[in-house]
Structure formats: C-alpha cells, structure tokens
Write a protein that holds these residues in place. Structure first.
Motif, short mmCIF file in Angstrom:
data_model
loop_
_atom_site.label_atom_id
_atom_site.label_comp_id
_atom_site.label_asym_id
_atom_site.label_seq_id
_atom_site.Cartn_x
_atom_site.Cartn_y
_atom_site.Cartn_z
N TRP A 1 0.83 -1.20 0.00
CA TRP A 1 0.00 0.00 0.00
C TRP A 1 0.87 1.25 0.00
O TRP A 1 1.52 1.57 0.98
CB TRP A 1 -0.93 -0.01 1.23
CG TRP A 1 -1.80 1.18 1.26
CD1 TRP A 1 -1.61 2.34 1.95
CD2 TRP A 1 -3.01 1.39 0.49
NE1 TRP A 1 -2.62 3.25 1.69
CE2 TRP A 1 -3.49 2.69 0.80
CE3 TRP A 1 -3.73 0.61 -0.41
CZ2 TRP A 1 -4.66 3.21 0.23
CZ3 TRP A 1 -4.90 1.13 -0.96
CH2 TRP A 1 -5.34 2.41 -0.65
N LYS B 1 -9.03 6.11 0.67
CA LYS B 1 -8.39 4.93 1.27
C LYS B 1 -9.44 3.92 1.72
O LYS B 1 -9.29 2.71 1.52
CB LYS B 1 -7.53 5.33 2.48
CG LYS B 1 -6.34 6.18 2.11
CD LYS B 1 -5.54 6.57 3.36
CE LYS B 1 -4.74 7.82 3.08
NZ LYS B 1 -3.76 8.12 4.11
N TYR C 1 -5.23 4.74 6.92
CA TYR C 1 -6.47 3.99 7.04
C TYR C 1 -6.32 2.96 8.14
O TYR C 1 -5.29 2.31 8.26
CB TYR C 1 -6.78 3.30 5.71
CG TYR C 1 -7.89 2.30 5.80
CD1 TYR C 1 -7.61 0.93 5.86
CD2 TYR C 1 -9.21 2.71 5.88
CE1 TYR C 1 -8.63 0.00 5.97
CE2 TYR C 1 -10.24 1.78 6.00
CZ TYR C 1 -9.95 0.43 6.04
OH TYR C 1 -10.95 -0.48 6.17
N GLU D 1 -4.36 5.09 -2.97
CA GLU D 1 -5.78 5.41 -2.95
C GLU D 1 -6.26 6.16 -4.20
O GLU D 1 -7.46 6.28 -4.44
CB GLU D 1 -6.16 6.20 -1.69
CG GLU D 1 -5.51 7.58 -1.57
CD GLU D 1 -4.29 7.54 -0.66
OE1 GLU D 1 -3.51 6.57 -0.74
OE2 GLU D 1 -4.10 8.51 0.10
N HIS E 1 -9.89 0.16 0.30
CA HIS E 1 -9.64 -0.93 1.25
C HIS E 1 -10.86 -1.80 1.48
O HIS E 1 -10.74 -2.93 1.95
CB HIS E 1 -9.19 -0.38 2.61
CG HIS E 1 -7.71 -0.20 2.73
ND1 HIS E 1 -7.09 0.98 2.45
CD2 HIS E 1 -6.72 -1.06 3.09
CE1 HIS E 1 -5.78 0.85 2.64
NE2 HIS E 1 -5.54 -0.37 3.04
N ASP F 1 0.85 4.74 0.39
CA ASP F 1 -0.10 5.69 0.94
C ASP F 1 0.13 7.12 0.46
O ASP F 1 1.26 7.59 0.45
CB ASP F 1 -0.01 5.64 2.48
CG ASP F 1 -1.17 6.35 3.14
OD1 ASP F 1 -0.95 7.45 3.67
OD2 ASP F 1 -2.27 5.79 3.10
#
Lengths: 423, 365
Positions: free
Chosen positions: A50, A112, A164, A329, A116, A52
């Motif tokens: 991930w 996010k 997140y 994201e 997710h 971010d």
C-alpha cells in the motif's frame, strides 16, 4: 463421509456469521462440516503493497512521451514502464498492470476507505477491510498464526492524511490485524514481559471465564479467543517467521537495505508460515510539490524490494498461490503529478495464478492533457475488490449481517470483476 | 495407605509426564479406518486437510508445520483420503522410503518436497504419478541424474530446482526437450534478465550524470550573477511598468479623441443636412462649413492619438517580453542550487539502483 441433514434458516446463518462463529454458508464443503477436520478451502494468500498518499501513475507504471519520466521496455514485448524500475521491468511476465483505475474520490481518507473496503464510506456503519475479509473467509480460526498482519514500512514524508485503520467491522474483532510496527524488530515488542507467564495466564483465564459466564456476548468470546490466539502465537515455533535474522545475508541484501524491502521479506516469511493477508504500508506518496524528484529517490528501494519479493516467491514455488498487489488510494495529475487524480490511475497485480504479462485498460494518449482520462476498460474500486476476492477464492456474493440487521454482501453487487485477469 | 496412594499418584504423574513428552516428540503411526480418522491423525501431527476451492472436491494435505513429526509411515494416511490433489511436505521428515507411499496417490497434481532428505532414488518413484503438474524439489539432494524420472511426467508444467546442484546444462537440456515445462529458476534466463536490468540501470546513471553536469554548469554560471540578474529583472520590470502606464494613458487619449471625432462628425452631418434642406439659408451654410472643418480637425487628432497609442503599446510589449526573459533568468539563477541538488539526488538514486542490479548479476558469476 457423513452427509448430515444440516440446514439452518438464512436468518440463523446470518446471525451466527455476525458473531464470527461461522461463515461460508453456501458452499459444498459446508454440508460436511459435521465431518471432522476438513477445513475451509485454502484459497490464496495476498501481500498488499500500500503506497499511501497516491503514487503518480506517470512516474511508475503508465509513462507517457510528454511525461517527466521516460519509458523502458520490459521482459514482455509491447509493455513499458518507467526506466527508473529496471528490475521490475524484468518481472513483467508475472505482473499485470491495470492502467484504467477510476475512483471519483479525491479526499485521502475517503479514498483509502473506498479502496480498502470496496464501498463508499457512510455514516451508518463501517465496512470490513479486504484483509479482514480474507481473514474471515480463508484464514483458519484456530491457527497458531494470525490470519491478517499489517507491517509499517516507514515513510519518507509524513503526508497523505491519516492512515487507514483496518477494521473487521461486522466480521468480528478476531479478524482485526496483528500490527508489526517495524519489520526488523519482528515480534519483539509483542512478547510478554515478566516471569511466570503460565501462572498469570491461568489466573487471567479464571476471571475471564467468570466474566464470560455472566456476559455471554459474541464479542466477549471473540476477544478472549483473540487473546488466546496471541498467547498461542508466542508459544508456537511458527512465530520464528517474524525473525528476519533467519534469512541469509544474500537474501536480505537482495530485498534492499530499506524498511520497505525488509517488510517485503517479512511478508514472504509470514505467508510461508500460513498468514493469509499481509498489508505493507509506506507513507509519503502524496507529492504535491512535484512527483519526479521524490519518486526518483524512492524507485531504487521499491524496485529492489518488490522485484526481490516476486522473484523469491516464484523461485520457492509460492507465486501461484500468493497474490501481490501494488497500489495507493488514487493517482496524480498528468504531467508533474502535483495533485490528487482519481480519474485515471494505475495499480499492479503479480502472481496469484492470474493471467499476468499483460496491461488492462488504457489512458488517453497525446494532446494537451495526456493520460487525463481512461479510454479503455474502466475499473472502479468495487470492481477491484471483487477481482481481489475472487482471485483469493472468496465467494463475493456471500452476505453477512451488518449493524441494523441488514444483510451486506462482501462486495458491492454491481461490481464487475476483471475477468481478463482471472484464470 | 498413604504410600500406595502416593505411588498411584506418582505413577499417574509419570504416565502423564511420559504422554506429554511423547506428544511433543513423536506421534506413532496408527492405521486410520476412515477418512475422518485419517484427517484427525493428520491434525494430531500438526498437519491440515483442506478443500482446494469452494467448488471442487479436490483436497490439499499440508504437513509443512508438522516438521520432523511427520515420518514416512504417516504418509499412509493419504490412502484413506479421496482426491488428494496437493501434498505439501516442505521441511518434514519424509525420506525416499516415504515417497513409495506418495507415489501411490495417483490423483496428485502438485507435490512439494523442499528442504527434505529425499534423493534421486526416491524421486525416481514419482514417475508413477502420471498427472503431476507441479513438483518442488528445492533445497533437496536431487541431481541431474534424478531428472530422468521427471522427463517421463508428460503433464509436468512447473519444476522447482532452487538451491540444488542440478546443473545449468541439464536444465537447458530439459527445457529443450520439454518446451511446455517451466523450470524455475532457469539460471540462463535469470542471468539474461539481470544483465538487462543492469544495462537499463547503467543507462540511467549516464543520463543523470549528464543532467547533473548541465545543472552544475548552470549553477557555476548563474549563481554568482543572482543579485545582478535579480536587479536586472527588477529594472526591466520597472521599465515595462512605466511603459504600461504611458500606453494606458495613450489608450485613454485615443479613446477620448475617437469619441470626440465621432461626436463632431455627427454634428457636421447634422449641420449639413439642415443646410441642404434650406439651400438659401447662408447662416446654415456657414455653420455646416464650420462643423465640417471641426470634424476634419478632430478626425486628424484621433488618427494621431491612435498612432501614438500603437507605438507606445508596441514599446510596452517589447519591454514586457524583455522583463519576462529577465525573470526567467533570475529564476534560473535562484533555483540553480535547488536544481543541482535534485540532479544530484537523481544521479545518486540511479547509482543505488545500479548497485542492486549489479549485486543481482554477481550471483551468477
């Protein structure tokens, strides 16, 4: 094998599911649950990388002639990625790039959440994250190892809004992840301190038992189960998976001298030890002051770590049973990558028995705003969630009970999985 | 009485103790009467039996976490199960003898034997598993010799030989004879890939070195001139601003003159009309002539004002362009240092990347 006449009413099934006591009501093996230990289907494991903050697609997997980074050819003719990722370029037959992600949401946390969980954030209740879904559908409930682990791969810039928080929501607290704060430290800060652990645990379990008698709620049972599992992990040989020192120097060097690489190596070990879902998160991709400079600095460790992971999984024969996913994201504005750009961005899959060595979707070519929109095969967040779940062997149509007695499917009903990727 | 109770207690304790020890060290093989019993015993060993997927009957038997507790005998449990498609024996106590039991599981599609004590002799028995698609012999004692059995497996698609002493030549030969078979790792292929990565990485170094040289030169040339260039820009900007002011004034003048010219022209036309209506009126004739003269005068002034404005506007445009140029130069000088740093970082990153690529290639020397 005994085929018990064992049919619960749907309402009861859903209620039991929400207690986390049982899931998978509509599968053939369920009928045989009366049969000793044949456990739920194995499915595949997943390692989620991930990034971010929203990594720039034009500076990674979707280079453009007008872009700041130039393209290089890869081991698959016709597919190009940025030249700053030379080792990943040679892993291309095991990678599938999706260049047509389009997810509307421009704010960090909401985006996010969307990626997710596969659902848009609402006020009524929280949706479970994909990791928790994997834990509940594929993980073994009474295994020594946790089914879902997150690893903090550090940051180079503290931006991108707050991280997140993976929640199991209505799947039950036992599907929350075990969090590893630093891959080099491993399980160290999760080990108990002090002596006479057995005696203390016995005392604790006696008082817990009294509490459980008085308050026989599913949450209580689940919390105790999670605690017992943590203790079991500490006492299990398999917890050695958390110790990177067991790997050879050559292997550790190949993954790169960076926290991200170490996280990838730890993830491989955890999957080998039976963990179903590992999420590695690295902060700092929210490059509002230009992506070129920052991604040029990140490329060496991202290239080394991710390529080493794919190669290592492959050479151990693990790649066909392990999905690797790289994403953030959203993407960033075409050109300098300064702003958030959910309209057209890229993510990448590797392994997992998927049809790799291909590119799914396309962004616009030429013109003033090159790459500014998806021109082929648009993929939404629910589509992505459906694809991931199906690749892992999870039944996406299954329904579980969310707060307010409302049945919720694991994945949005309108999701269209990327069938070109699935076998 | 007390001593006999004590003896019983001690006996019980000792038995319990033995059982505990026993449970830790070894689980004795006992034939399983049914599939359920086989599954239970497999679990007792620390293994697991799972369906492969939600929709198919095929089973996966996983002994990976049983380690040395799993001995050759225990593999007989497999015969009590139906449709075992995947068998995982990594790091277990299986030996060549155990493979005799495994070879009888003809439903096997995937077999994992990494880090076990099997040798060529045992591996040769696997030829009986006709439908085998995937075989993992990583970190075992398999040699080129042991691959003979593998050749006969017509359905084999994936063969893992990492950390073995199988030679590159043998792998190349095997791949040639079986194009559908993928041997992993294929050392020749891996080496080519490592070389390709290094080539790209080294090209990156060249590119970034060049950009760095340019950035250095720019900094050397421009940085000492930062103050001067800044002043130059400010001066140019002032000139442009002044010119703008003059041009604005001239524009107002032009517009005003035009308005006046239009007004007087209208009056002249009006006067002429009246004069034409009464051709005998001398006063009207005189007025018309006067208005006409005024109209000519104002028209001439308007044209002059327009030309004056055009000239001043052109001057302003020129000065504006010069000011913009000066701004860019000043900017470049201001940022020369930052650009140099960025160029350095990009070059350093290219070097780091190439170091990893070189490290990888070195594994093949």
């Amino acid at each position: 094998m005994v085929d018990a006449e064992f049919k619960l009413k749907r309402r009861d099934l859903l209620r039991l599911s929400s207690a986390g006591l049982l899931s998978g009501a509509t599968v053939p093996w369920f009928e045989r649950i009366a049969n000793a230990g044949i456990k739920r289907p194995r499915g595949k494991s997943c390692i989620l990388l991930w990034m971010d903050g929203g990594p720039s697609q034009q500076h990674t997997f979707d280079p453009k002639p007008s872009g700041e980074f130039k393209a290089t050819s890869t081991s698959v003719p016709g597919i190009q990625i940025v030249e700053q990722l030379p080792q990943l370029a040679q892993c291309m037959e095991d990678i599938a790039i999706v260049r047509s992600m389009s997810t509307e949401i421009v704010g960090h946390y909401d985006a996010k959440y969307f990626l997710h969980t596969g659902f848009k954030r609402i006020t009524a209740f929280e949706h479970p994250s994909l990791g928790s879904i994997a834990s509940s559908q594929i993980g073994l409930p009474d295994d020594d190892m946790p089914a879902f682990v997150t690893i903090d791969a550090g940051f180079d810039k503290g931006n991108g809004g707050r991280l997140y928080r993976n929640v199991p929501a209505y799947l039950g607290p036992q599907h929350a992840p075990l969090a590893v704060p630093d891959p080099s430290e491993g399980l160290e800060n999760l080990l108990p301190n002090g002596q006479r652990l057995d005696a203390r645990l016995k005392m604790l379990s006696r008082s817990e038992a009294r509490f459980a008698q008085e308050f026989a709620l599913p949450a209580v049972g689940a919390k105790q189960a999670a605690f017992e599992r943590a203790v079991r992990l500490m006492q299990s040989q398999r917890s050695k998976a958390f110790d990177l020192e067991e790997e050879s120097v050559a292997t550790r060097e190949a993954y790169g001298d960076h926290r991200f690489g170490r996280s990838c190596l730890l993830a491989r070990r955890l999957v080998e030890a039976g963990v179903s879902f590992v999420e590695i998160f690295h902060r700092g991709w929210d490059d509002h002051e230009g992506a070129a400079k920052r991604i040029a600095a990140r490329a060496p460790w991202m290239d080394a770590g991710m390529a080493a992971l794919i190669r290592d999984l492959k050479q151990r024969g693990m790649l066909e049973d392990t999905l690797v996913v790289w994403m953030g994201e959203f993407g960033r504005s075409p050109g300098d990558g300064n702003g958030h750009f959910p309209k057209a961005w890229s993510m990448a899959f590797a392994g997992g028995g998927l049809k790799t060595g291909q590119v799914i979707g396309k962004t616009s070519e030429g013109g003033k705003n090159e790459g500014g929109e998806v021109v082929e095969r648009l993929v939404t967040a629910p589509d992505f969630a459906a694809t991931l779940c199906l690749a892992m062997g999870i039944d996406i149509h299954q329904e579980l009970m969310a707060p307010g007695m409302r049945p919720m499917p694991l994945v949005d009903k309108n999701a269209k999985p990327i069938t070109e990727l699935l076998g | 009485m007390i001593p006999s109770i004590l003896r019983s207690v001690v006996a019980l304790a000792v038995t319990c103790g033995c059982l505990t020890m026993w449970a830790d060290d070894a689980v004795v093989y006992q034939a399983a009467a049914s599939a359920d019993e086989a599954v239970a015993r497999i679990e007792q060993l620390g293994g697991s039996v799972r369906y492969l997927s939600r929709t198919r009957d095929a089973l996966e038997v996983d002994f990976q976490f049983a380690g040395e507790k799993l001995t050759d005998e225990h593999l007989q449990y497999l015969h009590a199960l139906e449709n075992v498609a995947v068998l995982r024996l990594k790091r277990t106590g299986v030996t060549d003898a155990g493979l005799a039991h495994v070879a009888k599981v003809t439903t096997l599609r995937r077999l994992y034997l990494e880090h076990t004590a099997v040798t060529d002799a045992g591996i040769k028995q696997l030829g009986a598993i006709k439908e085998l698609e995937c075989l993992n012999l990583g970190a075992t004692q398999v040699t080129d010799d042991g691959l003979d059995a593998v050749r006969r497996l017509g359905q084999l698609q994936r063969l893992y030989l990492g950390e073995t002493s199988v030679t590159t030549e043998a792998i190349e030969q095997l791949q040639k004879d079986h194009p559908r078979l993928s041997v992993v790792p294929d050392p020749a292929l891996e080496r080519r890939k490592a070389e390709a990565s290094l080539r790209v990485a080294e090209a990156n170094i060249s590119r970034t070195e060049q950009a760095l040289a340019v950035a250095k030169q720019e900094k050397e040339e421009l940085e000492p001139q930062r103050e001067k260039l800044k002043k130059d820009y400010e001066a140019a900007k002032k000139l442009a601003d002044d010119a703008r002011g003059k041009a604005d004034a001239a524009r107002k003048q032009r517009d005003e003159s035009k308005r006046l010219a239009d007004e007087t022209r209208r009056q002249a036309e009006e006067a002429k009309k009246r004069a034409d209506e009464k051709p005998d009126d001398q006063d009207l004739e005189k007025m018309s002539a006067e208005q006409s003269r005024k109209a000519d005068e104002t028209r001439r002034q308007s044209e002059e004002a327009k030309l004056a404005y055009d000239k001043l506007k052109a001057e302003f445009d020129q000065l504006q362009r010069q000011a913009e140029s000066a701004r860019q130069m000043s900017d470049r000088a201001e940022r020369a240092n930052a650009r140099l740093q960025t160029a350095e970082e990009a070059r350093d990153a290219a070097i780091e990347s190439a170091a990893y690529a070189r490290q990888r290639l070195a594994l093949f020397d």
